[in-house]
Design a protein around this motif. Structure first.
Motif, PDB file in Angstrom:
ATOM      1  N   SER A  38       0.859  -1.184   0.000  1.00 27.60           N
ATOM      2  CA  SER A  38       0.000   0.000   0.000  1.00 27.60           C
ATOM      3  C   SER A  38       0.896   1.236   0.000  1.00 27.60           C
ATOM      4  O   SER A  38       1.322   1.717   1.052  1.00 27.60           O
ATOM      5  CB  SER A  38      -0.928  -0.005   1.228  1.00 27.60           C
ATOM      6  OG  SER A  38      -1.807  -1.110   1.195  1.00 27.60           O
ATOM      7  N   TYR A  64      -1.748   6.869  -1.011  1.00 30.16           N
ATOM      8  CA  TYR A  64      -2.558   7.384   0.093  1.00 30.16           C
ATOM      9  C   TYR A  64      -1.908   7.093   1.450  1.00 30.16           C
ATOM     10  O   TYR A  64      -2.579   6.805   2.439  1.00 30.16           O
ATOM     11  CB  TYR A  64      -3.979   6.800   0.045  1.00 30.16           C
ATOM     12  CG  TYR A  64      -4.595   6.874  -1.327  1.00 30.16           C
ATOM     13  CD1 TYR A  64      -4.466   8.031  -2.095  1.00 30.16           C
ATOM     14  CD2 TYR A  64      -5.260   5.783  -1.875  1.00 30.16           C
ATOM     15  CE1 TYR A  64      -5.014   8.105  -3.370  1.00 30.16           C
ATOM     16  CE2 TYR A  64      -5.807   5.845  -3.145  1.00 30.16           C
ATOM     17  CZ  TYR A  64      -5.682   7.013  -3.894  1.00 30.16           C
ATOM     18  OH  TYR A  64      -6.206   7.090  -5.156  1.00 30.16           O
ATOM     19  N   THR A  65      -0.581   7.144   1.458  1.00 23.61           N
ATOM     20  CA  THR A  65       0.185   6.971   2.687  1.00 23.61           C
ATOM     21  C   THR A  65       1.259   8.050   2.742  1.00 23.61           C
ATOM     22  O   THR A  65       1.549   8.722   1.740  1.00 23.61           O
ATOM     23  CB  THR A  65       0.860   5.590   2.742  1.00 23.61           C
ATOM     24  OG1 THR A  65       1.789   5.473   1.657  1.00 23.61           O
ATOM     25  CG2 THR A  65      -0.169   4.473   2.658  1.00 23.61           C
ATOM     26  N   ASP A  66       1.869   8.204   3.917  1.00 22.56           N
ATOM     27  CA  ASP A  66       2.970   9.157   4.054  1.00 22.56           C
ATOM     28  C   ASP A  66       4.120   8.810   3.116  1.00 22.56           C
ATOM     29  O   ASP A  66       4.779   9.705   2.565  1.00 22.56           O
ATOM     30  CB  ASP A  66       3.480   9.171   5.503  1.00 22.56           C
ATOM     31  CG  ASP A  66       2.502   9.825   6.454  1.00 22.56           C
ATOM     32  OD1 ASP A  66       1.441  10.288   5.986  1.00 22.56           O
ATOM     33  OD2 ASP A  66       2.787   9.883   7.672  1.00 22.56           O
ATOM     34  N   GLY A 125      -1.802  11.672  -1.350  1.00 21.65           N
ATOM     35  CA  GLY A 125      -2.324  11.403  -0.007  1.00 21.65           C
ATOM     36  C   GLY A 125      -3.772  10.997  -0.009  1.00 21.65           C
ATOM     37  O   GLY A 125      -4.249  10.338   0.931  1.00 21.65           O
ATOM     38  N   GLY A 139      -6.450  12.488   0.636  1.00 19.44           N
ATOM     39  CA  GLY A 139      -7.257  12.947   1.760  1.00 19.44           C
ATOM     40  C   GLY A 139      -6.938  12.250   3.067  1.00 19.44           C
ATOM     41  O   GLY A 139      -7.449  12.649   4.125  1.00 19.44           O
ATOM     42  N   ARG A 140      -6.076  11.243   3.032  1.00 16.90           N
ATOM     43  CA  ARG A 140      -5.728  10.515   4.254  1.00 16.90           C
ATOM     44  C   ARG A 140      -4.485  11.080   4.926  1.00 16.90           C
ATOM     45  O   ARG A 140      -4.306  10.919   6.129  1.00 16.90           O
ATOM     46  CB  ARG A 140      -5.501   9.030   3.928  1.00 16.90           C
ATOM     47  CG  ARG A 140      -6.721   8.341   3.326  1.00 16.90           C
ATOM     48  CD  ARG A 140      -6.426   6.886   3.007  1.00 16.90           C
ATOM     49  NE  ARG A 140      -7.535   6.251   2.304  1.00 16.90           N
ATOM     50  CZ  ARG A 140      -7.520   5.005   1.867  1.00 16.90           C
ATOM     51  NH1 ARG A 140      -6.427   4.247   2.051  1.00 16.90           N
ATOM     52  NH2 ARG A 140      -8.568   4.499   1.233  1.00 16.90           N
ATOM     53  N   VAL A 141      -3.611  11.684   4.139  1.00 17.96           N
ATOM     54  CA  VAL A 141      -2.405  12.308   4.685  1.00 17.96           C
ATOM     55  C   VAL A 141      -2.690  13.790   4.845  1.00 17.96           C
ATOM     56  O   VAL A 141      -2.772  14.535   3.869  1.00 17.96           O
ATOM     57  CB  VAL A 141      -1.193  12.099   3.746  1.00 17.96           C
ATOM     58  CG1 VAL A 141       0.051  12.753   4.333  1.00 17.96           C
ATOM     59  CG2 VAL A 141      -0.965  10.605   3.514  1.00 17.96           C
ATOM     60  N   GLN A 142      -2.883  14.203   6.082  1.00 16.34           N
ATOM     61  CA  GLN A 142      -3.262  15.576   6.360  1.00 16.34           C
ATOM     62  C   GLN A 142      -2.024  16.450   6.532  1.00 16.34           C
ATOM     63  O   GLN A 142      -1.185  16.185   7.379  1.00 16.34           O
ATOM     64  CB  GLN A 142      -4.117  15.642   7.629  1.00 16.34           C
ATOM     65  CG  GLN A 142      -5.479  14.991   7.495  1.00 16.34           C
ATOM     66  CD  GLN A 142      -6.346  15.687   6.459  1.00 16.34           C
ATOM     67  OE1 GLN A 142      -6.418  16.913   6.413  1.00 16.34           O
ATOM     68  NE2 GLN A 142      -7.008  14.909   5.626  1.00 16.34           N
TER      69      GLN A 142
END
Length: 290
Positions: free
Chosen positions: A156, A159-161, A240, A242-245
């Protein structure tokens, strides 16, 4: 008498020439200064009053929410962490690359520089979306790792750092590579040979003679990449998902979705102040290393 007259007229002519030169410079700079003031400085000047008002008038409620609610502290910390890692990995990847390019022959050096600059000719949006193709679960990276037997199931990455970090390093590393390359190209290669002729090992010649001459550029470009990463929006928003703010994505949400102009202005003021402080620290550190 003629000599005396010429001597007295010469300073007057010099002053007139300087005044004429100053007038020309002012004439050239005035349009750009006016445009910069209206298009850039004036909107920034409106941020502070906007952040200190609410529906009833003067208020510091936006700053109170920004610094008192844990969610915003977490976002600031995450933004600083990703920006710092971006600067660090840009240096780890960019320094050896710049060193290698600086030691190429003239023809191949031009080819390598063009390869580094070429991505700037492509839209950031297009380059960022290309990473979604590479990093997706059915993307090239996962397919290659699966076929090589390195992994048993897709990673994955989107959508991750990690995905955001890969994208930002790819986009911002050239801002570190090109100044480093310019500095390295100006260093005389014979100093390393002289150090080795005096008994230094190749590593000692590099670390104690060559590397210190690049430190000011390393410091300044790392601060530059950090500041750019701190305010980066497109790549964190896309990779990101929308998951990595990060602060820029939160800022866009406050403007386009909520909307909360006072809090958005407060975040903008904090971003601007942080960038200015980082730039000042970078300048001071660079002065001490020169």
């Amino acid at each position: 008498m003629t000599t005396t007259l010429i001597a007295t007229r010469a300073p007057a002519r010099g002053r007139r020439a300087r005044r004429a030169g100053a007038g020309e410079r002012i004439a050239f700079l005035t349009p750009a200064t006016v445009l910069l003031g209206l298009a850039f400085l004036a909107p920034l000047a409106l941020l502070l009053p906007q952040s200190l008002t609410d529906g009833s008038g003067f208020s510091v409620g936006a700053y109170d929410r920004l610094f008192s609610q844990p969610v915003y502290a977490d976002v600031i910390g995450n933004t600083a962490r990703i920006a710092g890692l971006t600067a660090m990995f840009s240096l780890l990847a960019g320094y050896p690359l710049a060193l290698w390019i600086s030691r190429l022959g003239a023809r191949w050096k031009i080819v390598a520089i063009v390869a580094v600059v070429l991505p700037f000719w492509v839209s950031i949006l297009v380059r960022t979306y290309s990473w979604t193709v590479l990093l997706g679960k059915e993307g090239i990276v996962n397919v290659a790792l699966l076929r090589l037997g390195v992994i048993s199931e897709p990673l994955s990455l989107l959508y991750t750092d990690l995905g955001v970090l890969i994208g930002t390093v790819n986009l911002l590393a050239p801002f570190l590579i090109l100044p480093l390359l310019a500095t390295m190209s100006g260093i005389d290669s014979r100093i390393g040979q002289a150090a080795q002729s005096l008994g230094a090992s190749p590593f000692q010649a590099f670390w104690r003679v060559y590397f210190p001459q690049t430190v000011p550029t390393v410091v300044s470009t790392m601060f530059l990449v950090f500041v750019l990463g701190f305010g980066f929006y497109i790549t964190p928003a896309i990779l990101g998902g929308g998951r990595v703010q990060m602060l820029p994505t939160v800022l866009a949400n406050l403007i386009n979705t909520t909307p909360d102009w006072a809090l958005a202005s407060a975040i903008s003021v904090v971003l601007l102040s942080g960038a200015g402080l980082i730039g000042l620290v970078g300048k001071l550190v660079t002065r001490r290393t020169t």
